[in-house]
Design a protein around this motif. Sequence first.
Motif, PDB file in Angstrom:
ATOM      1  N   ALA A 265      12.170 119.324  13.758  1.00 15.58           N
ATOM      2  CA  ALA A 265      13.072 119.286  13.767  1.00 15.58           C
ATOM      3  C   ALA A 265      13.723 119.713  15.343  1.00 15.58           C
ATOM      4  O   ALA A 265      14.617 120.799  16.023  1.00 15.58           O
ATOM      5  CB  ALA A 265      14.729 120.422  13.374  1.00 15.58           C
ATOM      6  N   VAL A 266      12.981 119.157  16.781  1.00 17.59           N
ATOM      7  CA  VAL A 266      13.443 119.056  18.004  1.00 17.59           C
ATOM      8  C   VAL A 266      14.317 119.072  18.376  1.00 17.59           C
ATOM      9  O   VAL A 266      14.344 117.742  18.699  1.00 17.59           O
ATOM     10  CB  VAL A 266      12.082 118.867  19.158  1.00 17.59           C
ATOM     11  CG1 VAL A 266      11.425 119.526  20.087  1.00 17.59           C
ATOM     12  CG2 VAL A 266      10.526 119.280  18.616  1.00 17.59           C
ATOM     13  N   GLY A 267      15.339 120.047  19.216  1.00 15.00           N
ATOM     14  CA  GLY A 267      16.334 119.663  19.688  1.00 15.00           C
ATOM     15  C   GLY A 267      16.461 119.712  21.307  1.00 15.00           C
ATOM     16  O   GLY A 267      17.190 118.673  21.510  1.00 15.00           O
ATOM     17  N   ASN A 268      15.323 120.524  21.750  1.00 16.49           N
ATOM     18  CA  ASN A 268      15.797 119.967  22.838  1.00 16.49           C
ATOM     19  C   ASN A 268      14.107 120.200  23.900  1.00 16.49           C
ATOM     20  O   ASN A 268      13.237 120.414  23.429  1.00 16.49           O
ATOM     21  CB  ASN A 268      16.406 121.191  23.622  1.00 16.49           C
ATOM     22  CG  ASN A 268      15.771 122.500  23.440  1.00 16.49           C
ATOM     23  OD1 ASN A 268      14.958 122.752  23.929  1.00 16.49           O
ATOM     24  ND2 ASN A 268      16.481 123.615  22.430  1.00 16.49           N
ATOM     25  N   ASP A 269      13.934 119.579  25.377  1.00 23.52           N
ATOM     26  CA  ASP A 269      12.421 120.071  25.962  1.00 23.52           C
ATOM     27  C   ASP A 269      12.287 121.084  26.251  1.00 23.52           C
ATOM     28  O   ASP A 269      10.776 121.058  26.303  1.00 23.52           O
ATOM     29  CB  ASP A 269      13.022 119.604  27.073  1.00 23.52           C
ATOM     30  CG  ASP A 269      13.874 118.421  27.466  1.00 23.52           C
ATOM     31  OD1 ASP A 269      13.869 117.506  26.457  1.00 23.52           O
ATOM     32  OD2 ASP A 269      14.082 117.601  28.559  1.00 23.52           O
ATOM     33  N   GLY A 270      12.762 122.310  25.724  1.00 20.57           N
ATOM     34  CA  GLY A 270      11.795 123.482  25.769  1.00 20.57           C
ATOM     35  C   GLY A 270      11.221 123.409  24.514  1.00 20.57           C
ATOM     36  O   GLY A 270      10.488 124.579  24.840  1.00 20.57           O
ATOM     37  N   GLN A 271      12.142 123.237  23.126  1.00 19.69           N
ATOM     38  CA  GLN A 271      11.325 123.572  22.208  1.00 19.69           C
ATOM     39  C   GLN A 271      10.306 122.380  22.395  1.00 19.69           C
ATOM     40  O   GLN A 271       8.667 123.096  21.393  1.00 19.69           O
ATOM     41  CB  GLN A 271      11.991 123.297  20.942  1.00 19.69           C
ATOM     42  CG  GLN A 271      13.415 123.908  21.084  1.00 19.69           C
ATOM     43  CD  GLN A 271      14.588 122.837  20.334  1.00 19.69           C
ATOM     44  OE1 GLN A 271      14.325 122.518  18.725  1.00 19.69           O
ATOM     45  NE2 GLN A 271      15.709 124.822  20.035  1.00 19.69           N
ATOM     46  N   PHE A 272      10.206 120.897  22.328  1.00 21.28           N
ATOM     47  CA  PHE A 272       9.533 120.158  22.628  1.00 21.28           C
ATOM     48  C   PHE A 272       8.225 120.729  23.646  1.00 21.28           C
ATOM     49  O   PHE A 272       6.916 120.625  22.883  1.00 21.28           O
ATOM     50  CB  PHE A 272       9.256 118.790  22.674  1.00 21.28           C
ATOM     51  CG  PHE A 272       8.074 117.957  23.066  1.00 21.28           C
ATOM     52  CD1 PHE A 272       7.939 117.235  22.211  1.00 21.28           C
ATOM     53  CD2 PHE A 272       7.970 117.387  24.094  1.00 21.28           C
ATOM     54  CE1 PHE A 272       7.113 116.312  22.052  1.00 21.28           C
ATOM     55  CE2 PHE A 272       6.663 116.965  24.012  1.00 21.28           C
ATOM     56  CZ  PHE A 272       6.404 116.104  23.293  1.00 21.28           C
ATOM     57  N   ALA A 273       8.144 121.786  24.504  1.00 18.90           N
ATOM     58  CA  ALA A 273       6.908 122.132  25.369  1.00 18.90           C
ATOM     59  C   ALA A 273       6.309 123.308  24.379  1.00 18.90           C
ATOM     60  O   ALA A 273       5.233 123.217  24.862  1.00 18.90           O
ATOM     61  CB  ALA A 273       7.700 122.794  26.864  1.00 18.90           C
ATOM     62  N   ARG A 274       7.104 123.941  23.668  1.00 15.86           N
ATOM     63  CA  ARG A 274       6.220 124.805  22.543  1.00 15.86           C
ATOM     64  C   ARG A 274       5.891 124.547  21.614  1.00 15.86           C
ATOM     65  O   ARG A 274       4.876 124.787  21.236  1.00 15.86           O
ATOM     66  CB  ARG A 274       7.786 125.990  22.450  1.00 15.86           C
ATOM     67  CG  ARG A 274       8.110 126.723  23.629  1.00 15.86           C
ATOM     68  CD  ARG A 274       8.880 128.088  23.253  1.00 15.86           C
ATOM     69  NE  ARG A 274       9.998 127.657  22.671  1.00 15.86           N
ATOM     70  CZ  ARG A 274      11.442 127.740  22.842  1.00 15.86           C
ATOM     71  NH1 ARG A 274      11.350 127.301  23.503  1.00 15.86           N
ATOM     72  NH2 ARG A 274      12.286 127.063  22.011  1.00 15.86           N
ATOM     73  N   PHE A 275       6.106 123.336  21.086  1.00 15.24           N
ATOM     74  CA  PHE A 275       5.340 122.510  19.715  1.00 15.24           C
ATOM     75  C   PHE A 275       4.074 122.345  20.235  1.00 15.24           C
ATOM     76  O   PHE A 275       2.906 122.507  19.704  1.00 15.24           O
ATOM     77  CB  PHE A 275       6.294 121.531  19.518  1.00 15.24           C
ATOM     78  CG  PHE A 275       5.464 120.942  18.611  1.00 15.24           C
ATOM     79  CD1 PHE A 275       5.001 121.215  17.159  1.00 15.24           C
ATOM     80  CD2 PHE A 275       4.722 119.712  18.597  1.00 15.24           C
ATOM     81  CE1 PHE A 275       4.212 120.426  16.881  1.00 15.24           C
ATOM     82  CE2 PHE A 275       4.521 118.780  17.917  1.00 15.24           C
ATOM     83  CZ  PHE A 275       3.943 119.155  16.879  1.00 15.24           C
ATOM     84  N   CYS A 276       4.304 121.199  22.164  1.00 18.64           N
ATOM     85  CA  CYS A 276       3.189 121.256  22.026  1.00 18.64           C
ATOM     86  C   CYS A 276       1.433 122.904  22.737  1.00 18.64           C
ATOM     87  O   CYS A 276       0.753 121.820  22.393  1.00 18.64           O
ATOM     88  CB  CYS A 276       3.215 120.403  23.350  1.00 18.64           C
ATOM     89  SG  CYS A 276       3.835 118.495  23.266  1.00 18.64           S
ATOM     90  N   THR A 277       2.011 123.414  22.867  1.00 19.14           N
ATOM     91  CA  THR A 277       1.134 124.291  23.155  1.00 19.14           C
ATOM     92  C   THR A 277       1.291 124.689  21.861  1.00 19.14           C
ATOM     93  O   THR A 277      -0.474 124.861  21.461  1.00 19.14           O
ATOM     94  CB  THR A 277       2.144 125.754  23.940  1.00 19.14           C
ATOM     95  OG1 THR A 277       2.965 125.323  25.098  1.00 19.14           O
ATOM     96  CG2 THR A 277       1.112 126.733  23.927  1.00 19.14           C
ATOM     97  N   VAL A 278       1.851 124.266  21.012  1.00 20.63           N
ATOM     98  CA  VAL A 278       0.749 125.154  19.339  1.00 20.63           C
ATOM     99  C   VAL A 278       0.013 124.429  18.597  1.00 20.63           C
ATOM    100  O   VAL A 278      -0.608 124.817  18.144  1.00 20.63           O
ATOM    101  CB  VAL A 278       1.996 125.459  18.635  1.00 20.63           C
ATOM    102  CG1 VAL A 278       2.143 125.807  16.810  1.00 20.63           C
ATOM    103  CG2 VAL A 278       3.236 126.460  18.681  1.00 20.63           C
ATOM    104  N   ALA A 279       0.470 122.796  19.448  1.00 24.46           N
ATOM    105  CA  ALA A 279      -0.406 121.700  18.931  1.00 24.46           C
ATOM    106  C   ALA A 279      -1.434 121.649  19.414  1.00 24.46           C
ATOM    107  O   ALA A 279      -2.131 121.162  18.510  1.00 24.46           O
ATOM    108  CB  ALA A 279       0.311 120.505  18.759  1.00 24.46           C
ATOM    109  N   GLY A 280      -2.218 122.676  20.457  1.00 22.83           N
ATOM    110  CA  GLY A 280      -3.100 122.432  20.662  1.00 22.83           C
ATOM    111  C   GLY A 280      -3.196 121.322  22.194  1.00 22.83           C
ATOM    112  O   GLY A 280      -3.978 120.696  23.160  1.00 22.83           O
ATOM    113  N   HIS A 281      -1.712 120.619  22.744  1.00 20.51           N
ATOM    114  CA  HIS A 281      -1.450 119.665  23.414  1.00 20.51           C
ATOM    115  C   HIS A 281      -0.462 120.143  24.627  1.00 20.51           C
ATOM    116  O   HIS A 281       0.455 119.278  24.393  1.00 20.51           O
ATOM    117  CB  HIS A 281      -1.333 118.624  22.228  1.00 20.51           C
ATOM    118  CG  HIS A 281      -2.206 117.425  22.286  1.00 20.51           C
ATOM    119  ND1 HIS A 281      -3.908 117.367  22.617  1.00 20.51           N
ATOM    120  CD2 HIS A 281      -2.794 118.151  20.406  1.00 20.51           C
ATOM    121  CE1 HIS A 281      -4.184 116.529  21.829  1.00 20.51           C
ATOM    122  NE2 HIS A 281      -4.397 117.324  20.378  1.00 20.51           N
ATOM    123  N   PRO A 282      -0.560 121.226  25.256  1.00 22.58           N
ATOM    124  CA  PRO A 282       0.705 121.337  25.917  1.00 22.58           C
ATOM    125  C   PRO A 282       0.284 120.050  27.549  1.00 22.58           C
ATOM    126  O   PRO A 282       1.803 119.801  28.360  1.00 22.58           O
ATOM    127  CB  PRO A 282      -0.314 122.666  27.117  1.00 22.58           C
ATOM    128  CG  PRO A 282      -1.456 122.549  27.026  1.00 22.58           C
ATOM    129  CD  PRO A 282      -1.727 121.611  25.777  1.00 22.58           C
TER     130      PRO A 282
END
Length: 403
Positions: A265-282
């Motif tokens: 449940a990504v609600g903003n761009d900052g959360q999306f950036a952090r997800f991408c880092t955790v997923a290994g795709h910054p």
Amino acid sequence: MSATDVRPPPLTGVRVLDLSRVLAGPWAGQLLADLGADVVKVEKPGAGDDTRAWGPPYLEDASGHNTTEATYFLCANRNKRSVAIDTATSEGQAQVRALAQQADVLLENFKVSGLQRYGLDYASLKEANPRLVYCSITGFGQTGPYAARAGYDFLIQGMGGLMSVTGQPDGEPGAGPQKVGVALTDIMTGLYATIAVQAALAEREKSGLGQHIDLALLDVQIACLANQASNYLAGGMVPRRMGNAHPNIVPYRAFPTADGDIILAVGNDGQFARFCTVAGHPDWSSDERFSSNAQRLANRAVLVPLLRQATVMRSSADWIAALEAAGVPCGPINHIDQVFADPQVIARGLQITLPHTLAGSVPLVANPIRLSGSPVAYRRPPPLLGEHTAEVLAQWLGVQTVA
């Protein structure tokens, strides 16, 4: 706060006569009762509320044998007292009129004008009790071309647009309109009824007069379309079924993992950036196709397959631990047994147990309202049919019945 600082529940002293049955009206009655009101449920002798027969399952006693109490009835009738009165008889009608003269609130969900022939409609009762707050719950309201129709939750979910935005998209496996897994329109109508009743009671403090509340399931369902209605009314877009996806936010849906599914449940761009880092795709967060929510919406069809390819590589537990540590909203998709075993649910005390005449005890879901000074009180389990007839007639009317 110490026990001596706790005040009585806020609606203590309010008398509610509950002539409703099934779910929307009883839900409102239970909530008012949880908040302290003395709620008297009037039921047909020998049968009672329709939901008393909506089993199995039935409440089991200590030996594991079924009682006569359907579990459906239990969900919406805590803290009430039951009186068995036959409103089809002149004597029963007179008793209900007498009870209504002593009541602050009356709840009913008969068809439009259904109580008029008994002299139990608002116009008749307000003559003897002008302070009465009378709440009518119907499928379509007291006016309009559909007013005389019967209304049921499933029907209203379809007519009110909810099913048009619930279910898999056209062209996908399992596509088609889908109702919500609980009678959500009934529940929401019960909540609106509770709010309306409390508002009318507050207004009565100024005017000294009660009033008639006209609540329709269809009205409530349309009001609760929220952003989907706004997307159409203000945005000119007719919303469609999107499965677990969100019409305005990406990524905001369920994703497969190595051993199940999780909700992201990504609600903003900052959360999306952090997800991408955790997923290994910054790099995804800096990609111009995905860097903002508007771009992610426009390129949903490209982004979602990329995310699915990433999420299937780790277990649900691994993802949840890593994303929670990074401050990315996520969670499991629990079965109901898992819900009540969840440590947060246990810590919040969302399952309660009350003593029960037939079963010894009955497990129920707690009221979610937390009031610091005048908390909800659990005084009674859902009543047996007619269990309190003599008691209520004596207390409200001073009528002594022969045992």
